[in-house]
Write a protein that holds these residues in place. Structure first.
Motif, PDB file in Angstrom:
ATOM      1  N   GLU A   1       0.853  -1.186   0.000  1.00  0.00           N
ATOM      2  CA  GLU A   1       0.000   0.000   0.000  1.00  0.00           C
ATOM      3  C   GLU A   1       0.886   1.231   0.000  1.00  0.00           C
ATOM      4  O   GLU A   1       1.874   1.302   0.730  1.00  0.00           O
ATOM      5  CB  GLU A   1      -0.903  -0.002   1.228  1.00  0.00           C
ATOM      6  N   THR A   2       0.525   2.195  -0.833  1.00  0.00           N
ATOM      7  CA  THR A   2       1.267   3.441  -0.902  1.00  0.00           C
ATOM      8  C   THR A   2       0.635   4.442   0.053  1.00  0.00           C
ATOM      9  O   THR A   2      -0.577   4.631   0.058  1.00  0.00           O
ATOM     10  CB  THR A   2       1.247   3.990  -2.339  1.00  0.00           C
ATOM     11  N   THR A   3       1.486   5.047   0.876  1.00  0.00           N
ATOM     12  CA  THR A   3       1.002   6.045   1.841  1.00  0.00           C
ATOM     13  C   THR A   3       1.766   7.346   1.607  1.00  0.00           C
ATOM     14  O   THR A   3       2.684   7.405   0.778  1.00  0.00           O
ATOM     15  CB  THR A   3       1.238   5.570   3.287  1.00  0.00           C
ATOM     16  N   ALA A   4       1.432   8.373   2.354  1.00  0.00           N
ATOM     17  CA  ALA A   4       2.122   9.652   2.247  1.00  0.00           C
ATOM     18  C   ALA A   4       3.566   9.558   2.725  1.00  0.00           C
ATOM     19  O   ALA A   4       4.405  10.383   2.371  1.00  0.00           O
ATOM     20  CB  ALA A   4       1.371  10.710   3.056  1.00  0.00           C
ATOM     21  N   HIS A   5       3.890   8.542   3.523  1.00  0.00           N
ATOM     22  CA  HIS A   5       5.233   8.400   4.086  1.00  0.00           C
ATOM     23  C   HIS A   5       6.027   7.260   3.460  1.00  0.00           C
ATOM     24  O   HIS A   5       7.027   6.827   4.022  1.00  0.00           O
ATOM     25  CB  HIS A   5       5.139   8.190   5.595  1.00  0.00           C
TER      26      HIS A   5
ATOM     27  N   HIS B   1       5.949   3.319   1.227  1.00  0.00           N
ATOM     28  CA  HIS B   1       5.205   2.111   0.872  1.00  0.00           C
ATOM     29  C   HIS B   1       5.203   1.157   2.057  1.00  0.00           C
ATOM     30  O   HIS B   1       6.240   0.942   2.683  1.00  0.00           O
ATOM     31  CB  HIS B   1       5.849   1.425  -0.340  1.00  0.00           C
TER      32      HIS B   1
ATOM     33  N   ARG C   1       7.820  -0.823   6.321  1.00  0.00           N
ATOM     34  CA  ARG C   1       7.764   0.399   5.525  1.00  0.00           C
ATOM     35  C   ARG C   1       9.031   0.571   4.704  1.00  0.00           C
ATOM     36  O   ARG C   1      10.132   0.315   5.185  1.00  0.00           O
ATOM     37  CB  ARG C   1       7.586   1.618   6.442  1.00  0.00           C
TER      38      ARG C   1
ATOM     39  N   ASP D   1      10.864   3.229   1.473  1.00  0.00           N
ATOM     40  CA  ASP D   1      10.772   4.489   0.735  1.00  0.00           C
ATOM     41  C   ASP D   1      10.379   4.234  -0.722  1.00  0.00           C
ATOM     42  O   ASP D   1       9.578   4.962  -1.291  1.00  0.00           O
ATOM     43  CB  ASP D   1      12.109   5.242   0.787  1.00  0.00           C
TER      44      ASP D   1
END
Length: 126
Positions: free
Chosen positions: A56-60, A62, A108, A110
């Motif tokens: 899932e891609t997030t604002a901070h 992957h 997580r 980058d």
């Protein structure tokens, strides 16, 4: 008339009652057999594998959901998982993965980790 001659013959049991009693007996014996069979079989040690289930891609960055599967019978505790994607490494520790079960860790990154190499580094017996 005596007491013995006054007794009436007992009516025959219905066929359905006899059939259900036999079926219940077979089911009980089968359950006991399975329990005994499982009790005498040696337990397979924990056999762990890991793979990326989804990203899932997030604002901070992957977030990769890592599914760790235990194909063995024994529970694994303190399961250390590592994922390497290019020059970035992420690690996670799962409290336990039950025998014949699975657990999920989240890591997580980058950059997109879909091609990351995921390995189980080690675990302990609970």
């Amino acid at each position: 008339m005596t007491r013995a001659t006054r007794r009436k013959a007992a009516p025959p049991r219905p066929l359905l009652q006899t059939a259900m009693a036999a079926l219940g007996g077979v089911a009980t014996l089968a359950a006991v057999g399975v329990i005994v069979w499982e009790a005498v079989q040696p337990a397979a040690p924990a056999t762990l594998s890991a793979r990326i289930e989804r990203v899932e891609t997030t604002a901070h960055g992957h977030v990769a959901a890592i599914k760790v599967v235990n194909d063995g019978d024994e529970t694994a505790a303190g399961v250390d998982v590592e994922a390497v994607a290019g020059d970035q490494t992420a690690t996670a520790t799962l409290d336990y993965v039950p025998g014949r079960g699975h657990a999920t860790a989240y890591m997580r990154f980058d950059a997109d980790p879909r091609a990351a190499v995921v390995t189980v580094k080690g675990w302990s017996a609970p």
